[in-house]
Design an enzyme around this catalytic site. Sequence first.
Site, PDB file in Angstrom:
ATOM      1  N   HIS A  59       0.827  -1.498   0.134  1.00  0.00           N
ATOM      2  CA  HIS A  59       0.305   0.056   0.166  1.00  0.00           C
ATOM      3  C   HIS A  59       1.009   1.480   0.652  1.00  0.00           C
ATOM      4  O   HIS A  59       0.977   1.868  -0.146  1.00  0.00           O
ATOM      5  CB  HIS A  59      -0.581   0.361   1.114  1.00  0.00           C
ATOM      6  CG  HIS A  59      -2.087  -1.162   1.572  1.00  0.00           C
ATOM      7  ND1 HIS A  59      -3.599  -0.977   0.912  1.00  0.00           N
ATOM      8  CD2 HIS A  59      -2.040  -2.237   1.185  1.00  0.00           C
ATOM      9  CE1 HIS A  59      -4.385  -1.714   1.474  1.00  0.00           C
ATOM     10  NE2 HIS A  59      -3.479  -2.741   0.550  1.00  0.00           N
TER      11      HIS A  59
ATOM     12  N   ASP B  43      -5.870   5.686   3.060  1.00  0.00           N
ATOM     13  CA  ASP B  43      -6.007   4.222   2.413  1.00  0.00           C
ATOM     14  C   ASP B  43      -7.138   4.223   2.690  1.00  0.00           C
ATOM     15  O   ASP B  43      -7.390   4.047   3.800  1.00  0.00           O
ATOM     16  CB  ASP B  43      -4.757   3.341   2.723  1.00  0.00           C
ATOM     17  CG  ASP B  43      -4.762   2.117   2.072  1.00  0.00           C
ATOM     18  OD1 ASP B  43      -5.783   1.499   2.434  1.00  0.00           O
ATOM     19  OD2 ASP B  43      -3.879   1.867   1.503  1.00  0.00           O
TER      20      ASP B  43
ATOM     21  N   THR C  77      -5.615   1.275  -3.140  1.00  0.00           N
ATOM     22  CA  THR C  77      -4.576   0.314  -3.256  1.00  0.00           C
ATOM     23  C   THR C  77      -4.641  -1.122  -4.872  1.00  0.00           C
ATOM     24  O   THR C  77      -3.865  -1.509  -5.548  1.00  0.00           O
ATOM     25  CB  THR C  77      -2.686  -0.122  -3.108  1.00  0.00           C
ATOM     26  OG1 THR C  77      -4.365  -0.845  -1.917  1.00  0.00           O
ATOM     27  CG2 THR C  77      -3.046   1.721  -2.326  1.00  0.00           C
TER      28      THR C  77
END
Length: 163
Positions: free
Chosen positions: A15, A113, A135
Amino acid sequence: MKMELIFIPSPATGHLMATVEMVERLLDEDNRLSITVIIISFNSKTASTIASLTAASNTSLRYEVISGEENPTELTATDSHVQILKPLVKDAVAKLLEWTRPDSPRLAGFVVDMYCTCMIDVADEFGVPSYLFYTSNAGFLVLLLHMQFMYDSAEENNKYDMY
């Protein structure tokens, strides 16, 4: 005046590297941007990667490392351990945006994220929008969309069946 984006990737190495690649592409497109990547570090496995990234910091791209509790599993590192670090992230961003500095950038938003959504609360405290960064590759996201379409189609067909 430069606009500052704060990126907060998940502690997992994959990530982090996907986020760094995205950040570099954004900076190549617009020289008015300034980006800080807040790296959450939970163990020494990623120390060499973090060291190489922080050595590459410049005026447009900075890295801020925040250390969490040592040795959580990757699964727990994405939920309650990240939640605990919210005050540290808030302090790091506040320090970056010291209003007394003449070259202080204007905060434009947070890009978090998919496993760090609890950091949206920090963006809210600064009064800026937050954006989610996935991602996953496009093929995986298309697969998820197709599976949802198939599920919705099956549900639609089943509602007309009486027995």
